[in-house]
Design a protein around this motif. Structure first.
Motif, short mmCIF file in Angstrom:
data_model
loop_
_atom_site.label_atom_id
_atom_site.label_comp_id
_atom_site.label_asym_id
_atom_site.label_seq_id
_atom_site.Cartn_x
_atom_site.Cartn_y
_atom_site.Cartn_z
N SER A 16 -5.75 -3.17 1.25
CA SER A 16 -5.41 -2.68 0.55
C SER A 16 -4.17 -2.50 0.07
O SER A 16 -2.61 -2.78 1.21
CB SER A 16 -5.28 -0.96 1.12
OG SER A 16 -4.53 0.14 0.64
N ASN A 18 -1.26 -0.26 -0.91
CA ASN A 18 -0.85 0.85 0.18
C ASN A 18 -0.60 0.54 1.79
O ASN A 18 0.48 0.30 2.35
CB ASN A 18 -1.88 2.04 0.05
CG ASN A 18 -1.19 2.86 -1.23
OD1 ASN A 18 -0.71 2.14 -2.70
ND2 ASN A 18 -0.95 4.22 -1.35
N ALA A 43 -10.28 -3.01 0.44
CA ALA A 43 -10.24 -1.68 1.24
C ALA A 43 -9.51 -0.79 0.45
O ALA A 43 -8.63 -0.33 0.73
CB ALA A 43 -10.46 -1.45 2.68
N GLY A 44 -9.33 -0.81 -0.35
CA GLY A 44 -8.53 0.24 -1.49
C GLY A 44 -9.45 1.63 -1.44
O GLY A 44 -9.86 1.95 -1.14
N ARG A 45 -8.06 2.19 -1.03
CA ARG A 45 -7.91 3.70 -1.40
C ARG A 45 -7.62 4.02 -2.44
O ARG A 45 -6.79 4.12 -2.86
CB ARG A 45 -6.98 4.12 -0.06
CG ARG A 45 -6.60 3.21 1.56
CD ARG A 45 -6.07 3.20 2.70
NE ARG A 45 -5.23 3.86 2.24
CZ ARG A 45 -4.00 3.78 2.83
NH1 ARG A 45 -4.46 2.96 4.12
NH2 ARG A 45 -3.02 3.66 2.53
N THR A 50 -10.89 8.55 -0.99
CA THR A 50 -12.18 8.55 -1.97
C THR A 50 -11.86 6.70 -1.70
O THR A 50 -10.92 6.01 -1.37
CB THR A 50 -12.20 7.94 -3.37
OG1 THR A 50 -11.29 8.27 -3.47
CG2 THR A 50 -12.67 10.02 -2.62
N ALA A 61 -4.11 -4.29 -9.26
CA ALA A 61 -3.71 -2.72 -7.52
C ALA A 61 -2.08 -3.24 -7.18
O ALA A 61 -1.58 -4.22 -7.15
CB ALA A 61 -4.93 -3.20 -6.58
N CYS A 62 -0.51 -1.88 -7.29
CA CYS A 62 0.25 -2.62 -6.97
C CYS A 62 0.38 -1.60 -6.35
O CYS A 62 -0.69 0.18 -6.34
CB CYS A 62 0.87 -2.62 -8.26
SG CYS A 62 1.06 -1.46 -8.63
N SER A 63 1.55 -1.35 -5.52
CA SER A 63 2.22 -0.02 -4.57
C SER A 63 3.52 -0.54 -4.52
O SER A 63 4.00 -2.05 -4.36
CB SER A 63 1.55 -0.73 -2.81
OG SER A 63 0.30 -0.12 -2.83
N ASP A 112 -4.50 12.38 -12.43
CA ASP A 112 -5.32 10.50 -12.86
C ASP A 112 -4.35 10.06 -14.59
O ASP A 112 -4.35 11.38 -15.01
CB ASP A 112 -6.66 11.45 -12.71
CG ASP A 112 -6.95 11.43 -11.32
OD1 ASP A 112 -6.64 10.93 -10.53
OD2 ASP A 112 -8.37 11.70 -11.10
N LYS A 119 -11.29 7.87 -16.75
CA LYS A 119 -10.15 7.55 -16.30
C LYS A 119 -9.73 5.83 -16.41
O LYS A 119 -10.55 5.27 -15.83
CB LYS A 119 -10.71 8.53 -14.29
CG LYS A 119 -9.72 8.07 -13.43
CD LYS A 119 -9.62 8.33 -12.32
CE LYS A 119 -8.69 7.73 -11.49
NZ LYS A 119 -9.06 8.63 -10.27
N ILE A 123 -3.20 6.42 -9.15
CA ILE A 123 -2.49 7.31 -8.42
C ILE A 123 -2.49 7.75 -6.92
O ILE A 123 -2.67 9.16 -6.70
CB ILE A 123 -0.90 7.86 -9.27
CG1 ILE A 123 -0.89 7.75 -10.46
CG2 ILE A 123 0.37 7.99 -8.24
CD1 ILE A 123 -0.23 7.87 -11.49
N LEU A 124 -1.71 7.04 -5.75
CA LEU A 124 -2.00 7.49 -4.72
C LEU A 124 -0.39 7.95 -3.91
O LEU A 124 -0.57 6.37 -3.34
CB LEU A 124 -3.07 6.56 -3.43
CG LEU A 124 -3.24 6.97 -2.44
CD1 LEU A 124 -4.11 8.67 -2.52
CD2 LEU A 124 -3.61 5.81 -1.54
N GLY A 140 0.79 4.21 -4.77
CA GLY A 140 0.18 3.02 -5.01
C GLY A 140 -0.60 3.72 -6.44
O GLY A 140 -0.49 4.62 -6.54
N ILE A 141 -0.70 2.46 -7.89
CA ILE A 141 -1.06 2.15 -9.24
C ILE A 141 -2.56 1.58 -9.13
O ILE A 141 -2.18 0.27 -8.65
CB ILE A 141 -0.05 2.28 -9.57
CG1 ILE A 141 0.87 3.00 -9.11
CG2 ILE A 141 -0.10 2.96 -11.17
CD1 ILE A 141 2.13 3.50 -9.83
C1 BTN Z 1 -7.25 7.66 -7.18
O1 BTN Z 1 -7.41 8.24 -8.72
O2 BTN Z 1 -8.12 8.31 -6.43
C2 BTN Z 1 -6.06 7.38 -6.18
C3 BTN Z 1 -6.72 5.80 -6.44
C4 BTN Z 1 -5.05 5.08 -6.33
C5 BTN Z 1 -5.64 3.17 -6.48
C6 BTN Z 1 -4.40 2.93 -6.21
S1 BTN Z 1 -5.15 0.71 -6.06
C7 BTN Z 1 -3.04 -0.03 -5.04
C8 BTN Z 1 -2.76 1.31 -4.46
N1 BTN Z 1 -3.72 1.05 -2.90
C9 BTN Z 1 -4.45 0.65 -2.72
O3 BTN Z 1 -5.47 0.69 -1.56
N2 BTN Z 1 -5.43 3.07 -3.88
C10 BTN Z 1 -4.05 2.50 -4.46
#
Ligand code: BTN
Length: 254
Positions: A16, A18, A43-45, A50, A61-63, A112, A119, A123-124, A140-141
């Motif tokens: 991820s 992030n 393992a994107g979060r 979720t 995918a970026c942070s 969101d 969607k 954004i996290l 994280g976006i």
């Molecule tokens: C959401 O709407 O639930 C938030 C999603 C965030 C996803 C981004 S992708 C880049 C960064 N790395 C992650 O693991 N998550 C965020």
């Protein structure tokens, strides 16, 4: 302070971005304004535990690593608002350039980004506090850029689906960094403007919508989001309250 995106680390695959950014911050290899992006996340979060799926090489995918000099812990949601506005601006800009109505792009509380009801970005924001201040923030976006097929239950869309254009995620990222830097500066210069611009773009603002409130279906309409990130809602009885995510969420299939 280096502008956001002065240094962009492009990875082929990572768990991820992030998580990678958090490791870099701990090890001292990443600092303010640095951006990490990866063609693939294994393992994107997403928010609330979720998963977040990006199609390798097609989506963004970026942070972003941020180290505010002085951001009160109580103003954490102002940062979330600034980030949501930057993503909103980028998505709306691509729609406008394709001759589509940018007014279809909204921010669904808490952050969101939707085109109509679908969607397009999530954004996290993960903050670390030191005393009463935010010491570091990892933003994280994920933007659906080139994906074209989404499971129905996701109610999702992409820039490709909305504009017909094949955009390189790296190009979208460069634009995003510019927008983030603008909003980051405005947040300190004029926090009220950030708050009112965010309220302006709120999805379903003033329209009665289905929520789940304290576990039960409830009808209300969103009016604003307060400084603590709570949605200010009016019920059918005219009562106005500010409710946080622990008590309120949008109902399914709004
Ligand atoms: C959401 O709407 O639930 C938030 C999603 C965030 C996803 C981004 S992708 C880049 C960064 N790395 C992650 O693991 N998550 C965020």
């Amino acid at each position: 302070m280096a502008p956001i995106g002065s240094s962009i680390l492009e990875l082929a695959s990572v768990d991820s971005t992030n998580a990678y950014a958090a490791r870099g911050l701990n090890e001292g290899t990443l600092g303010h304004g640095d951006v990490v992006t990866s063609a693939e996340q294994t393992a994107g979060r997403g928010r609330r535990g979720t998963e977040w799926h990006t199609e390798p090489g097609l989506d963004l995918a970026c942070s972003v690593v941020l180290k505010p000099e002085k951001l009160d812990a109580g103003d954490q949601f102002l940062l979330a608002k600034a980030v949501a506005l930057a993503v909103h601006e980028v998505v709306a800009g691509y729609l406008a350039e394709a001759g589509k109505d940018p007014g279809r792009v909204h921010i669904k509380w808490p952050n969101d980004i939707l085109v109509d009801r679908a969607k397009i970005a999530g954004i996290l924001v993960e903050n670390e506090l030191r005393g009463a201040l935010v010491s570091t923030s990892i933003v994280g976006i994920g933007i659906n850029v080139g994906s074209t097929v989404f499971a129905d239950h996701l109610q999702a869309t992409s820039l490709r689906n909305e504009t017909g254009a094949s955009l390189a995620p790296a190009l979208v990222l460069r634009r995003l960094c510019g927008a983030l830097e603008q909003e980051w500066q405005r947040m300190f210069r004029d926090p009220g403007a950030v708050a009112s611009a965010y309220a302006e773009e709120l999805w379903a603002k003033g329209r009665f919508t289905g929520f789940i409130r304290d576990g039960a279906p409830w009808q209300g309409r969103a009016l604003d989001v307060d400084a603590h990130g709570r949605l200010v809602v009016e019920g059918a009885d005219g009562k106005v309250e500010a409710l946080g995510l622990e008590r309120l969420r949008y109902g399914p299939r709004n």
